[in-house]
Design a protein around this motif. Structure first.
Motif, mmCIF file in Angstrom:
data_model
loop_
_atom_site.group_PDB
_atom_site.id
_atom_site.type_symbol
_atom_site.label_atom_id
_atom_site.label_comp_id
_atom_site.label_asym_id
_atom_site.label_seq_id
_atom_site.Cartn_x
_atom_site.Cartn_y
_atom_site.Cartn_z
ATOM 1 N N ALA A 1 0.811 -1.221 0.000
ATOM 2 C CA ALA A 1 0.000 0.000 0.000
ATOM 3 C C ALA A 1 0.842 1.268 0.000
ATOM 4 C CB ALA A 1 -0.943 0.004 1.203
ATOM 5 N N GLY A 2 2.142 1.165 0.304
ATOM 6 C CA GLY A 2 3.021 2.322 0.145
ATOM 7 C C GLY A 2 3.105 2.732 -1.313
ATOM 8 N N THR A 3 3.116 1.741 -2.208
ATOM 9 C CA THR A 3 3.000 1.999 -3.641
ATOM 10 C C THR A 3 1.568 2.392 -3.982
ATOM 11 O OG1 THR A 3 4.743 0.394 -4.117
ATOM 12 C CG2 THR A 3 3.291 1.002 -5.936
ATOM 13 N N GLY A 4 0.601 1.726 -3.344
ATOM 14 C CA GLY A 4 -0.802 2.021 -3.607
ATOM 15 C C GLY A 4 -1.162 3.474 -3.366
ATOM 16 N N LEU A 5 -0.602 4.070 -2.334
ATOM 17 C CA LEU A 5 -0.859 5.491 -2.065
ATOM 18 C C LEU A 5 -0.380 6.363 -3.220
ATOM 19 C CD1 LEU A 5 0.089 5.606 1.717
ATOM 20 C CD2 LEU A 5 -2.161 6.151 0.771
ATOM 21 N N LEU A 6 0.746 5.997 -3.816
ATOM 22 C CA LEU A 6 1.257 6.756 -4.964
ATOM 23 C C LEU A 6 0.374 6.543 -6.195
ATOM 24 C CD1 LEU A 6 5.090 6.128 -4.553
ATOM 25 C CD2 LEU A 6 3.799 8.167 -3.892
ATOM 26 N N VAL A 7 -0.178 5.338 -6.336
ATOM 27 C CA VAL A 7 -1.120 5.073 -7.437
ATOM 28 C C VAL A 7 -2.337 5.981 -7.302
ATOM 29 C CG1 VAL A 7 -2.620 3.355 -8.506
ATOM 30 C CG2 VAL A 7 -0.331 2.692 -7.738
ATOM 31 N N LEU A 8 -2.839 6.133 -6.083
ATOM 32 C CA LEU A 8 -3.988 7.021 -5.867
ATOM 33 C C LEU A 8 -3.633 8.469 -6.198
ATOM 34 C CD1 LEU A 8 -5.564 5.668 -2.544
ATOM 35 C CD2 LEU A 8 -6.237 5.196 -4.907
ATOM 36 N N GLU A 9 -2.429 8.882 -5.854
ATOM 37 C CA GLU A 9 -1.987 10.243 -6.181
ATOM 38 C C GLU A 9 -1.953 10.442 -7.698
ATOM 39 O OE1 GLU A 9 -1.150 12.900 -4.150
ATOM 40 O OE2 GLU A 9 -1.910 11.720 -2.454
ATOM 41 N N ALA A 10 -1.485 9.424 -8.414
ATOM 42 C CA ALA A 10 -1.454 9.511 -9.879
ATOM 43 C C ALA A 10 -2.870 9.562 -10.444
ATOM 44 C CB ALA A 10 -0.692 8.318 -10.450
ATOM 45 N N ALA A 11 -3.769 8.763 -9.869
ATOM 46 C CA ALA A 11 -5.165 8.744 -10.344
ATOM 47 C C ALA A 11 -5.812 10.113 -10.180
ATOM 48 C CB ALA A 11 -5.955 7.684 -9.576
ATOM 49 N N GLU A 12 -5.546 10.763 -9.056
ATOM 50 C CA GLU A 12 -6.116 12.088 -8.831
ATOM 51 C C GLU A 12 -5.609 13.088 -9.857
ATOM 52 O OE1 GLU A 12 -5.088 12.904 -4.789
ATOM 53 O OE2 GLU A 12 -6.430 11.364 -3.984
ATOM 54 N N ARG A 13 -4.357 12.976 -10.238
ATOM 55 C CA ARG A 13 -3.781 13.901 -11.218
ATOM 56 C C ARG A 13 -4.294 13.622 -12.628
ATOM 57 N NH1 ARG A 13 -1.009 13.845 -6.841
ATOM 58 N NH2 ARG A 13 0.409 15.550 -6.254
ATOM 59 N N ILE A 14 -4.530 12.368 -12.934
ATOM 60 C CA ILE A 14 -5.148 12.047 -14.217
ATOM 61 C C ILE A 14 -6.541 12.665 -14.285
ATOM 62 C CG2 ILE A 14 -6.116 10.171 -15.610
ATOM 63 C CD1 ILE A 14 -3.732 8.449 -14.695
ATOM 64 N N GLY A 15 -7.266 12.582 -13.178
ATOM 65 C CA GLY A 15 -8.597 13.167 -13.116
ATOM 66 C C GLY A 15 -8.601 14.674 -13.286
ATOM 67 N N GLN A 16 -7.489 15.304 -12.914
ATOM 68 C CA GLN A 16 -7.358 16.758 -13.059
ATOM 69 C C GLN A 16 -6.913 17.165 -14.459
ATOM 70 O OE1 GLN A 16 -4.496 17.635 -9.993
ATOM 71 N NE2 GLN A 16 -5.874 17.027 -8.338
ATOM 72 N N GLY A 17 -6.624 16.182 -15.319
ATOM 73 C CA GLY A 17 -6.200 16.486 -16.680
ATOM 74 C C GLY A 17 -4.725 16.796 -16.824
ATOM 75 N N MET A 18 -3.920 16.404 -15.856
ATOM 76 C CA MET A 18 -2.487 16.691 -15.895
ATOM 77 C C MET A 18 -1.796 15.827 -16.953
ATOM 78 S SD MET A 18 0.139 16.532 -12.629
ATOM 79 C CE MET A 18 -0.843 17.726 -11.697
ATOM 80 N N PRO A 19 -0.814 16.355 -17.661
ATOM 81 C CA PRO A 19 -0.076 15.561 -18.652
ATOM 82 C C PRO A 19 0.701 14.414 -18.005
ATOM 83 C CG PRO A 19 0.328 17.910 -18.946
ATOM 84 C CD PRO A 19 -0.380 17.771 -17.633
ATOM 85 N N ALA A 20 0.900 13.329 -18.754
ATOM 86 C CA ALA A 20 1.563 12.140 -18.225
ATOM 87 C C ALA A 20 2.978 12.432 -17.739
ATOM 88 C CB ALA A 20 1.590 11.048 -19.286
ATOM 89 N N SER A 21 3.717 13.247 -18.485
ATOM 90 C CA SER A 21 5.096 13.546 -18.084
ATOM 91 C C SER A 21 5.140 14.308 -16.768
ATOM 92 C CB SER A 21 5.807 14.354 -19.175
ATOM 93 O OG SER A 21 5.112 15.570 -19.438
ATOM 94 N N GLN A 22 4.163 15.174 -16.543
ATOM 95 C CA GLN A 22 4.104 15.925 -15.286
ATOM 96 C C GLN A 22 3.690 15.008 -14.137
ATOM 97 O OE1 GLN A 22 1.661 19.466 -15.371
ATOM 98 N NE2 GLN A 22 1.942 19.877 -13.187
ATOM 99 N N ILE A 23 2.763 14.100 -14.413
ATOM 100 C CA ILE A 23 2.360 13.130 -13.388
ATOM 101 C C ILE A 23 3.556 12.295 -12.961
ATOM 102 C CG2 ILE A 23 0.968 11.064 -12.948
ATOM 103 C CD1 ILE A 23 -1.130 12.256 -14.877
ATOM 104 N N GLN A 24 4.317 11.833 -13.938
ATOM 105 C CA GLN A 24 5.508 11.042 -13.632
ATOM 106 C C GLN A 24 6.440 11.801 -12.688
ATOM 107 O OE1 GLN A 24 8.513 10.628 -16.725
ATOM 108 N NE2 GLN A 24 8.710 8.438 -16.263
ATOM 109 N N GLN A 25 6.703 13.063 -13.002
ATOM 110 C CA GLN A 25 7.623 13.846 -12.182
ATOM 111 C C GLN A 25 7.056 14.119 -10.790
ATOM 112 O OE1 GLN A 25 10.908 14.756 -12.965
ATOM 113 N NE2 GLN A 25 10.801 15.078 -10.757
ATOM 114 N N GLU A 26 5.789 14.447 -10.710
ATOM 115 C CA GLU A 26 5.195 14.763 -9.404
ATOM 116 C C GLU A 26 5.129 13.536 -8.503
ATOM 117 O OE1 GLU A 26 1.713 17.137 -9.166
ATOM 118 O OE2 GLU A 26 2.517 18.731 -10.460
#
Length: 283
Positions: free
Chosen positions: A120-145
């Motif tokens: 779930a330490g990885t899972g928390l980061l997956v949720l963070e990525a999901a939230e950014r996808i929902g906000q319309g953030m570009p993939a490269s920016q999601i990767q960096q954040e």
């Protein structure tokens, strides 16, 4: 570029509800039990591993997907013009990230992230990525954040019995015997700069007593814990103990959500039943 696909190694232990809610696609790690190979969570479950060990004293080995398997996993989306953000188990624990990067270099438009974590330490980061996808953030920016957030995701867990760690060659017979006789339950801590694991505090006593002390110790270790979400992940433990740990967490912080997930075969095969961890993020 159009829609972004969110993908992760099966070891992120997100839980079915959140996996479906955020359309997270898993690439299973391999479980090699006896002379057969399985896919984690697809054609083998943790209880199958426990049953096999009880009957035959055999524990599985685990293996990362190879680069061609990652290529096949991603190609169905990249061929359609999608970008893929994929979050791997920590590179200090598995060659998954290395193999994923080889596949990404071949396909393009795949953005691998070494979580430096597990379960779930990885899972928390997956949720963070999901939230950014929902906000319309570009993939490269999601990767960096998400890479910038890795040191904010904290993972640890209590191992009830060292038998599985010993049988899997991860601790000595003397250490396992001594811990079991003295009723010592070690805290395994994940280094979120690499994903490597080490032994932290060693607790002594009943599992219920240890779980409470461990939970309080971990939450009191930081003054800047985020309260929007946290996780309890376990390898098969009673509902009463899960609720007990959740109630203990709420004594310290008013968490908006405390998710509960059961760890998959990769984690369970190393730790055995009655392992439980508390996972959270700091600001």
């Amino acid at each position: 570029m159009g829609k972004i696909i969110l993908s992760a190694d099966s070891t992120c232990d997100l839980g079915e509800m959140l996996r479906e809610k955020y359309n997270v696609y898993y690439r299973p790690l391999h479980i090699i039990l006896g002379d057969k190979q399985y896919d984690d969570g697809v054609d083998i479950a943790p209880d199958d591993i426990y049953d096999t060990y009880k009957k035959h004293r055999i524990l599985p080995k685990t293996a990362a997907p190879n680069p061609s398997e990652y290529v096949s996993h991603f190609k169905r989306w990249t061929d359609e013009g999608f970008e893929v953000v994929h979050i791997n188990i920590g590179s200090g624990l598995s060659s998954s990230f290395q193999n994923c990067c080889i596949a990404a270099a071949e396909l393009k438009n795949v953005y691998p992230i070494d979580s430096h974590n597990l379960s779930a330490g990885t899972g928390l980061l997956v949720l963070e990525a999901a939230e950014r996808i929902g906000q319309g953030m570009p993939a490269s920016q999601i990767q960096q954040e998400i890479m910038d957030l890795r040191t904010k995701s904290h993972a640890s867990f209590i191992v009830d019995n060292l038998t599985y760690l010993y049988e899997g060659g991860r601790c000595s017979a003397i250490a396992a015997l001594g811990a079991n006789i003295l009723n010592i339950k070690p805290c395994i801590e994940v280094d979120n700069t690499s994903g490597k694991m080490s032994v932290g505090k060693k607790y002594r006593g009943s599992l219920d007593k240890v779980l409470r002390h461990y939970t309080l110790d971990k939450l009191n270790q930081y003054t800047n814990i985020r309260t929007d979400k946290a996780y309890i992940a376990h390898s098969g433990i009673s509902e009463e103990r899960i609720n007990f740990v959740s109630d203990t967490m709420k004594e310290i912080y008013d968490f908006k959500e405390i998710y509960v997930s059961r760890a998959g075969c990769t984690i369970s095969s190393h730790c055995g039943p009655n392992t439980l961890g508390v996972f959270f993020m700091t600001k």
